[in-house]
Design a protein around this motif. Structure first.
Motif, mmCIF file in Angstrom:
data_model
loop_
_atom_site.group_PDB
_atom_site.id
_atom_site.type_symbol
_atom_site.label_atom_id
_atom_site.label_comp_id
_atom_site.label_asym_id
_atom_site.label_seq_id
_atom_site.Cartn_x
_atom_site.Cartn_y
_atom_site.Cartn_z
ATOM 1 N N ASP A 2 129.863 4.238 -28.345
ATOM 2 C CA ASP A 2 129.111 3.570 -27.276
ATOM 3 C C ASP A 2 127.851 2.945 -27.873
ATOM 4 O O ASP A 2 126.931 3.658 -28.281
ATOM 5 C CB ASP A 2 128.751 4.598 -26.202
ATOM 6 N N PRO A 3 127.770 1.603 -27.949
ATOM 7 C CA PRO A 3 126.597 0.960 -28.567
ATOM 8 C C PRO A 3 125.277 1.326 -27.898
ATOM 9 O O PRO A 3 124.250 1.479 -28.570
ATOM 10 C CB PRO A 3 126.891 -0.536 -28.413
ATOM 11 N N ILE A 4 125.273 1.484 -26.569
ATOM 12 C CA ILE A 4 124.026 1.808 -25.870
ATOM 13 C C ILE A 4 123.579 3.222 -26.210
ATOM 14 O O ILE A 4 122.403 3.472 -26.499
ATOM 15 C CB ILE A 4 124.208 1.641 -24.348
ATOM 16 N N LYS A 9 119.926 6.792 -29.528
ATOM 17 C CA LYS A 9 119.783 7.838 -30.548
ATOM 18 C C LYS A 9 118.909 7.372 -31.704
ATOM 19 O O LYS A 9 118.009 8.099 -32.155
ATOM 20 C CB LYS A 9 121.161 8.240 -31.080
ATOM 21 N N ILE A 10 119.161 6.169 -32.207
ATOM 22 C CA ILE A 10 118.394 5.743 -33.380
ATOM 23 C C ILE A 10 116.960 5.385 -33.018
ATOM 24 O O ILE A 10 116.088 5.371 -33.883
ATOM 25 C CB ILE A 10 119.068 4.558 -34.103
ATOM 26 N N GLU A 11 116.716 5.121 -31.734
ATOM 27 C CA GLU A 11 115.363 4.776 -31.312
ATOM 28 C C GLU A 11 114.393 5.938 -31.541
ATOM 29 O O GLU A 11 113.190 5.714 -31.757
ATOM 30 C CB GLU A 11 115.355 4.366 -29.845
ATOM 31 N N VAL A 12 114.900 7.147 -31.504
ATOM 32 C CA VAL A 12 114.033 8.316 -31.702
ATOM 33 C C VAL A 12 114.096 8.836 -33.138
ATOM 34 O O VAL A 12 113.386 9.783 -33.484
ATOM 35 C CB VAL A 12 114.394 9.447 -30.708
ATOM 36 N N LEU A 22 123.264 8.363 -38.691
ATOM 37 C CA LEU A 22 123.766 8.168 -37.333
ATOM 38 C C LEU A 22 124.800 7.048 -37.272
ATOM 39 O O LEU A 22 125.775 7.127 -36.519
ATOM 40 C CB LEU A 22 122.603 7.878 -36.381
ATOM 41 N N LEU A 23 124.596 5.991 -38.067
ATOM 42 C CA LEU A 23 125.599 4.924 -38.102
ATOM 43 C C LEU A 23 126.912 5.438 -38.682
ATOM 44 O O LEU A 23 127.994 5.161 -38.141
ATOM 45 C CB LEU A 23 125.103 3.745 -38.929
ATOM 46 N N VAL A 24 126.827 6.180 -39.775
ATOM 47 C CA VAL A 24 128.044 6.720 -40.399
ATOM 48 C C VAL A 24 128.804 7.595 -39.409
ATOM 49 O O VAL A 24 130.037 7.504 -39.291
ATOM 50 C CB VAL A 24 127.689 7.505 -41.675
ATOM 51 N N ALA A 25 128.090 8.426 -38.658
ATOM 52 C CA ALA A 25 128.734 9.290 -37.665
ATOM 53 C C ALA A 25 129.359 8.461 -36.548
ATOM 54 O O ALA A 25 130.451 8.776 -36.054
ATOM 55 C CB ALA A 25 127.714 10.271 -37.085
ATOM 56 N N ALA A 26 128.698 7.377 -36.159
ATOM 57 C CA ALA A 26 129.205 6.543 -35.066
ATOM 58 C C ALA A 26 130.503 5.842 -35.445
ATOM 59 O O ALA A 26 131.452 5.804 -34.660
ATOM 60 C CB ALA A 26 128.148 5.511 -34.655
ATOM 61 N N VAL A 27 130.566 5.281 -36.657
ATOM 62 C CA VAL A 27 131.774 4.541 -37.032
ATOM 63 C C VAL A 27 132.949 5.480 -37.315
ATOM 64 O O VAL A 27 134.113 5.065 -37.210
ATOM 65 C CB VAL A 27 131.512 3.611 -38.237
ATOM 66 N N LYS A 28 132.668 6.734 -37.630
ATOM 67 C CA LYS A 28 133.763 7.698 -37.812
ATOM 68 C C LYS A 28 134.540 7.890 -36.518
ATOM 69 O O LYS A 28 135.726 8.234 -36.539
ATOM 70 C CB LYS A 28 133.210 9.031 -38.314
ATOM 71 N N VAL A 154 126.466 -1.900 -33.074
ATOM 72 C CA VAL A 154 125.834 -0.695 -33.629
ATOM 73 C C VAL A 154 125.279 -0.988 -35.024
ATOM 74 O O VAL A 154 124.216 -0.464 -35.399
ATOM 75 C CB VAL A 154 126.798 0.515 -33.656
ATOM 76 N N CYS A 155 125.961 -1.821 -35.801
ATOM 77 C CA CYS A 155 125.437 -2.181 -37.124
ATOM 78 C C CYS A 155 124.147 -2.984 -36.992
ATOM 79 O O CYS A 155 123.188 -2.774 -37.751
ATOM 80 C CB CYS A 155 126.485 -2.974 -37.903
ATOM 81 N N GLN A 156 124.107 -3.899 -36.033
ATOM 82 C CA GLN A 156 122.890 -4.679 -35.806
ATOM 83 C C GLN A 156 121.739 -3.790 -35.350
ATOM 84 O O GLN A 156 120.601 -3.929 -35.819
ATOM 85 C CB GLN A 156 123.158 -5.769 -34.771
ATOM 86 N N ALA A 157 122.026 -2.871 -34.450
ATOM 87 C CA ALA A 157 120.988 -1.949 -33.970
ATOM 88 C C ALA A 157 120.474 -1.080 -35.104
ATOM 89 O O ALA A 157 119.264 -0.834 -35.234
ATOM 90 C CB ALA A 157 121.540 -1.088 -32.834
#
Length: 243
Positions: A2-4, A9-12, A22-28, A154-157
């Motif tokens: 979920d991109p939102i 998550k990365i904002e904090v 966090l990106l690595v976990a998201a793409v998994k 998610v990569c852009q964020a």
């Protein structure tokens, strides 16, 4: 994925390594287990000469191959990504007639090492601080449009948050007066001192005095270096560059 939810998550996150984790976990979540990121500061930025690469799963041999190709100017996928806004699949590269023999050989070596269905995409940041990502798609030749768009977001964020945390760590940025920034903008557009003086309604001697102060503040000795550093630091007014 979920991109939102990812963006929240990365904002904090307060450390660059946590943003990457966090990106690595998201793409998994969508079956991607090998992903690499090359952060590309603009010319003139304080870290322009530094290598900043993140890697999850590709291994040392693949990373060395990429960095060697990059240094020799034959990293075809990365070069093409920097001139486009859309993702590019590895098999699309193989069909390009414009590839040099060395570039084709470089891409072939990826396949030898098991990268069959690669995907590259670019991310964009402030003042030309961009990046490229390489992704191994192990199970399919193409991602669905929905999954691909979520991946791009998610990569852009991640890249924007990475920039947000990195830039303050580079040290205090130089400060130019509004007049100095204006003059540097015209220098970046290739205008001579006499032309700048005419545009601004001041003397060429005054322009030269401003430029000497600009060189001192930016730690440079010539017009080209000053223009590059001004662009890299985001010191040049956008309205001047767009004229």
């Amino acid at each position: 994925m979920d991109p939102i939810a990812f963006a929240l998550k990365i904002e904090v996150a307060t450390r660059i390594e946590d943003v990457w984790r966090l990106l690595v976990a998201a793409v998994k979540q969508i079956g991607i287990f090998r992903i690499g990121y090359h952060h590309l500061p603009p010319p003139g930025a304080p870290d322009a000469g530094l290598l900043r690469v993140e890697n999850a799963g590709f291994g040392e041999a693949l990373m060395e191959q990429y960095l060697s190709a990059r240094a020799r100017g034959i990293a075809a996928l990365a070069a093409l990504l920097q001139n486009t806004v859309r993702p590019i699949y590895l098999d699309e590269m193989a069909s390009l007639d414009a590839l040099s023999p060395r570039e084709a050989l470089h891409l072939g070596r990826y396949r030898i090492q098991g990268i069959k269905n690669g995907l590259g995409l670019q991310v964009f940041g402030p003042n030309g601080r961009n990046g490229v990502l390489a992704i191994d798609i192990a199970r399919t030749v193409r991602l669905s449009p929905e999954v691909l768009e979520a991946l791009r977001w998610v990569c852009q964020a991640m890249h924007l948050r990475y920039c947000e945390l990195l830039i303050p760590a580079l040290g205090k940025m130089p400060s130019l007066s509004s007049r100095e920034a204006e003059i540097l903008g015209w220098v970046a557009r290739g205008k001579s001192n006499a032309t700048i003086a005419e545009i601004l309604g001041i003397s060429a001697h005054t322009v030269d005095a401003h430029l000497r102060r600009i060189y001192l503040k930016l730690g440079v000795y010539d017009r080209m270096s000053a223009a590059l550093r001004g662009l890299g630091f985001g010191l040049i007014p956008a309205d001047i560059l767009s004229q």
